[in-house]
Scaffold this motif. Structure first.
Motif, mmCIF file in Angstrom:
data_model
loop_
_atom_site.group_PDB
_atom_site.id
_atom_site.type_symbol
_atom_site.label_atom_id
_atom_site.label_comp_id
_atom_site.label_asym_id
_atom_site.label_seq_id
_atom_site.Cartn_x
_atom_site.Cartn_y
_atom_site.Cartn_z
ATOM 1 N N ALA A 1 13.165 49.144 -11.295
ATOM 2 C CA ALA A 1 12.599 50.482 -11.479
ATOM 3 C C ALA A 1 11.207 50.504 -10.867
ATOM 4 O O ALA A 1 10.451 49.538 -11.008
ATOM 5 C CB ALA A 1 12.534 50.852 -12.956
ATOM 6 N N THR A 2 10.885 51.601 -10.199
ATOM 7 C CA THR A 2 9.593 51.741 -9.511
ATOM 8 C C THR A 2 8.927 53.042 -9.925
ATOM 9 O O THR A 2 9.525 54.110 -9.829
ATOM 10 C CB THR A 2 9.779 51.739 -7.985
ATOM 11 N N LEU A 3 7.677 52.950 -10.368
ATOM 12 C CA LEU A 3 6.859 54.122 -10.666
ATOM 13 C C LEU A 3 5.999 54.400 -9.438
ATOM 14 O O LEU A 3 5.240 53.531 -8.992
ATOM 15 C CB LEU A 3 5.987 53.871 -11.889
ATOM 16 N N HIS A 4 6.125 55.602 -8.881
ATOM 17 C CA HIS A 4 5.399 55.917 -7.647
ATOM 18 C C HIS A 4 4.934 57.364 -7.663
ATOM 19 O O HIS A 4 5.495 58.224 -8.365
ATOM 20 C CB HIS A 4 6.290 55.672 -6.421
ATOM 21 N N TYR A 5 3.915 57.631 -6.873
ATOM 22 C CA TYR A 5 3.434 59.002 -6.723
ATOM 23 C C TYR A 5 4.432 59.796 -5.891
ATOM 24 O O TYR A 5 5.034 59.292 -4.949
ATOM 25 C CB TYR A 5 2.057 59.023 -6.061
ATOM 26 N N MET A 6 4.590 61.063 -6.257
ATOM 27 C CA MET A 6 5.537 61.932 -5.568
ATOM 28 C C MET A 6 4.868 62.624 -4.383
ATOM 29 O O MET A 6 3.712 63.041 -4.455
ATOM 30 C CB MET A 6 6.090 62.982 -6.533
ATOM 31 N N THR A 7 5.626 62.723 -3.309
ATOM 32 C CA THR A 7 5.239 63.492 -2.140
ATOM 33 C C THR A 7 6.390 64.443 -1.816
ATOM 34 O O THR A 7 7.475 64.339 -2.405
ATOM 35 C CB THR A 7 4.959 62.577 -0.943
ATOM 36 N N VAL A 8 6.184 65.333 -0.866
ATOM 37 C CA VAL A 8 7.267 66.232 -0.470
ATOM 38 C C VAL A 8 8.452 65.429 0.058
ATOM 39 O O VAL A 8 9.606 65.754 -0.209
ATOM 40 C CB VAL A 8 6.767 67.253 0.569
ATOM 41 N N LYS A 9 8.196 64.372 0.797
ATOM 42 C CA LYS A 9 9.261 63.466 1.235
ATOM 43 C C LYS A 9 9.671 62.617 0.040
ATOM 44 O O LYS A 9 8.829 61.964 -0.577
ATOM 45 C CB LYS A 9 8.773 62.577 2.379
ATOM 46 N N PRO A 10 10.948 62.605 -0.335
ATOM 47 C CA PRO A 10 11.342 61.924 -1.575
ATOM 48 C C PRO A 10 11.180 60.411 -1.513
ATOM 49 O O PRO A 10 11.412 59.782 -0.470
ATOM 50 C CB PRO A 10 12.821 62.313 -1.732
ATOM 51 N N ASP A 11 10.757 59.843 -2.634
ATOM 52 C CA ASP A 11 10.688 58.393 -2.838
ATOM 53 C C ASP A 11 9.820 57.700 -1.792
ATOM 54 O O ASP A 11 10.080 56.552 -1.418
ATOM 55 C CB ASP A 11 12.096 57.783 -2.832
ATOM 56 N N ALA A 12 8.784 58.391 -1.310
ATOM 57 C CA ALA A 12 7.977 57.846 -0.218
ATOM 58 C C ALA A 12 6.522 57.612 -0.592
ATOM 59 O O ALA A 12 5.764 57.046 0.199
ATOM 60 C CB ALA A 12 8.044 58.788 0.984
ATOM 61 N N GLY A 13 6.121 58.015 -1.796
ATOM 62 C CA GLY A 13 4.713 57.936 -2.174
ATOM 63 C C GLY A 13 4.270 56.547 -2.572
ATOM 64 O O GLY A 13 5.074 55.611 -2.711
ATOM 65 N N HIS A 14 2.987 56.393 -2.790
ATOM 66 C CA HIS A 14 2.393 55.105 -3.144
ATOM 67 C C HIS A 14 2.996 54.574 -4.448
ATOM 68 O O HIS A 14 3.238 55.326 -5.392
ATOM 69 C CB HIS A 14 0.879 55.238 -3.310
ATOM 70 N N ILE A 15 3.198 53.264 -4.491
ATOM 71 C CA ILE A 15 3.781 52.581 -5.648
ATOM 72 C C ILE A 15 2.680 52.177 -6.614
ATOM 73 O O ILE A 15 1.691 51.553 -6.233
ATOM 74 C CB ILE A 15 4.579 51.342 -5.201
ATOM 75 N N VAL A 16 2.869 52.529 -7.884
ATOM 76 C CA VAL A 16 1.945 52.124 -8.935
ATOM 77 C C VAL A 16 2.386 50.805 -9.564
ATOM 78 O O VAL A 16 1.592 49.896 -9.778
ATOM 79 C CB VAL A 16 1.843 53.223 -10.022
ATOM 80 N N ASP A 17 3.689 50.677 -9.851
ATOM 81 C CA ASP A 17 4.192 49.465 -10.502
ATOM 82 C C ASP A 17 5.704 49.447 -10.367
ATOM 83 O O ASP A 17 6.342 50.490 -10.154
ATOM 84 C CB ASP A 17 3.794 49.461 -11.985
ATOM 85 N N GLN A 18 6.296 48.255 -10.474
ATOM 86 C CA GLN A 18 7.749 48.138 -10.480
ATOM 87 C C GLN A 18 8.171 46.873 -11.221
ATOM 88 O O GLN A 18 7.396 45.921 -11.351
ATOM 89 C CB GLN A 18 8.343 48.172 -9.070
ATOM 90 N N THR A 19 9.401 46.908 -11.742
ATOM 91 C CA THR A 19 9.951 45.795 -12.518
ATOM 92 C C THR A 19 11.349 45.504 -12.004
ATOM 93 O O THR A 19 12.174 46.416 -11.885
ATOM 94 C CB THR A 19 10.011 46.146 -14.015
ATOM 95 N N ALA A 20 11.621 44.226 -11.718
ATOM 96 C CA ALA A 20 12.928 43.816 -11.201
ATOM 97 C C ALA A 20 13.860 43.404 -12.335
ATOM 98 O O ALA A 20 13.416 42.925 -13.382
ATOM 99 C CB ALA A 20 12.771 42.653 -10.228
ATOM 100 N N VAL A 21 15.160 43.612 -12.109
ATOM 101 C CA VAL A 21 16.198 43.124 -13.023
ATOM 102 C C VAL A 21 17.310 42.488 -12.187
ATOM 103 O O VAL A 21 17.525 42.869 -11.033
ATOM 104 C CB VAL A 21 16.792 44.259 -13.896
ATOM 105 N N PRO A 22 18.029 41.501 -12.745
ATOM 106 C CA PRO A 22 19.107 40.866 -11.985
ATOM 107 C C PRO A 22 20.377 41.701 -11.987
ATOM 108 O O PRO A 22 20.638 42.467 -12.919
ATOM 109 C CB PRO A 22 19.328 39.546 -12.734
ATOM 110 N N ILE A 23 21.155 41.552 -10.941
ATOM 111 C CA ILE A 23 22.518 42.086 -10.885
ATOM 112 C C ILE A 23 23.459 40.889 -10.828
ATOM 113 O O ILE A 23 23.477 40.154 -9.841
ATOM 114 C CB ILE A 23 22.752 42.983 -9.653
ATOM 115 N N LEU A 24 24.207 40.675 -11.897
ATOM 116 C CA LEU A 24 25.150 39.554 -11.928
ATOM 117 C C LEU A 24 26.412 39.926 -11.166
ATOM 118 O O LEU A 24 26.721 41.106 -10.964
ATOM 119 C CB LEU A 24 25.470 39.185 -13.371
ATOM 120 N N GLN A 25 27.170 38.917 -10.753
ATOM 121 C CA GLN A 25 28.261 39.161 -9.811
ATOM 122 C C GLN A 25 29.395 40.010 -10.383
ATOM 123 O O GLN A 25 30.159 40.611 -9.624
ATOM 124 C CB GLN A 25 28.823 37.842 -9.287
ATOM 125 N N ASP A 26 29.503 40.105 -11.704
ATOM 126 C CA ASP A 26 30.531 40.956 -12.295
ATOM 127 C C ASP A 26 29.950 42.149 -13.045
ATOM 128 O O ASP A 26 30.678 42.875 -13.731
ATOM 129 C CB ASP A 26 31.434 40.144 -13.237
#
Length: 318
Positions: free
Chosen positions: A142-167
């Motif tokens: 999950a990524t917290l970022h500033y919004m711009t008119v272009k979607p999902d393109a603004g500066h990143i404030v913070d993010q947290t990774a999680v694993p995806i297991l094979q099943d």
């Protein structure tokens, strides 16, 4: 002896929140727990016919006495004026489905922030959890970022990774991403409120944009490998619409699977068969799948019924 901690009272930080789904509920809960003055919640009406397997932002807002609106378009002059009159410091968008245009984004004095369900700049756009699984990724987040008119393109404030297991299915991963969103916002919010939050630009040459998916995108291409087909099956497994194919002229839905080997098969086409241990597919692109949750001709099939319904003959899949 423990002493009780008093409940937070509302701060001077005012926000308008655009939110839906579980991510919306958990992140709105973080704001309320921190005492943010949520002046308005903008959410969606549940669509008729949709399977509602997630929590309700509207119900959470109602419990806290927060006004709620559900406009078909939040960018109309009337809605923009209503929100501008609230003079919010921040906008927060948590799994809200509609784009916010420039007149709205210019309203909050201290910025508009969105919680996106991937590790930006990767998997910008729609349904990022599903796309990450389809492509066989081993992590997302999950990524917290500033919004711009272009979607999902603004500066990143913070993010947290999680694993995806094979099943892991999309439902499994979405629950992890929901937790990651809550953790990310909880960690970043104090700095946002006191004005010390740092941010960094995205390298938009990395990753890419992905569009939404429809039920018909669940049709299986049997020329692919067992791993590729397994990734699609788990990416759209219930509560999503699931994958499907045709067997003897009837629809066969494949809702859960695992890869039992990745060896190259000597088959020009994929072959479906059942035995006393279950149902399998030797995939034309290499490898073998074991199938668990099946529906055939519109009815769920129990493992005890596999041989009765499908027999021991091999069936070619196109």
């Amino acid at each position: 002896m423990m002493t009780a901690t008093p409940l937070n009272t509302k701060s001077t930080t005012r926000a308008v929140v655009f939110a839906y789904h579980d991510v919306g509920v958990r992140c709105l809960s973080v704001l309320l727990d921190a005492g943010v003055d949520v002046a308005l919640v903008v959410t969606h009406e549940d669509a008729a016919g949709d399977l509602i397997w997630f929590d309700s932002v509207a119900e959470l807002a109602a419990r806290h006495g927060i006004p709620t609106i559900t406009p078909d378009d939040p960018n109309t002059d009337a809605v923009v004026a209503q929100i501008a009159a609230l003079a919010p410091d921040f906008f927060f968008s948590f799994y809200y489905k509609l784009m916010l245009k420039a007149p709205l984004l210019e309203i909050p004095r201290r910025g508009a922030l969105n919680m996106h369900g991937s590790l930006l700049p990767y998997y910008r756009g729609r349904v990022p959890v599903n796309w990450a699984i389809i492509h066989g990724e081993t992590q997302t987040g999950a990524t917290l970022h500033y919004m711009t008119v272009k979607p999902d393109a603004g500066h990143i404030v913070d993010q947290t990774a999680v694993p995806i297991l094979q099943d892991d299915t999309a439902g499994d991963v979405f629950r992890k991403v929901t937790c990651a969103a809550e953790i990310t916002l909880h960690r970043a919010l104090p700095q946002l409120i006191n004005g010390t939050a740092a941010s960094r630009s995205q390298d938009l040459s990395l990753g890419g944009y992905f569009g939404g998916r429809r039920p018909e995108h669940g049709r299986i291409d049997w020329s692919l490998s067992a791993t590729q087909i397994h990734n699609l099956i788990r990416a759209v497994a219930p509560p999503y619409p699931g994958t499907y194919t045709t067997l003897d002229g009837k629809e066969l839905r494949l809702l859960r699977s695992r890869v039992v080997n990745q060896q190259v098969n000597n088959h020009a086409k994929s072959v479906f068969f059942c035995d006393n241990s279950g149902c399998y597919v030797h995939c034309a692109g290499g490898g073998t799948l074991q199938l668990f949750a099946l529906e055939y001709a519109g009815k769920p099939v129990l493992p005890s019924e596999y041989l009765t319904i499908f027999g021991t003959s091999q069936h070619t899949l196109d």
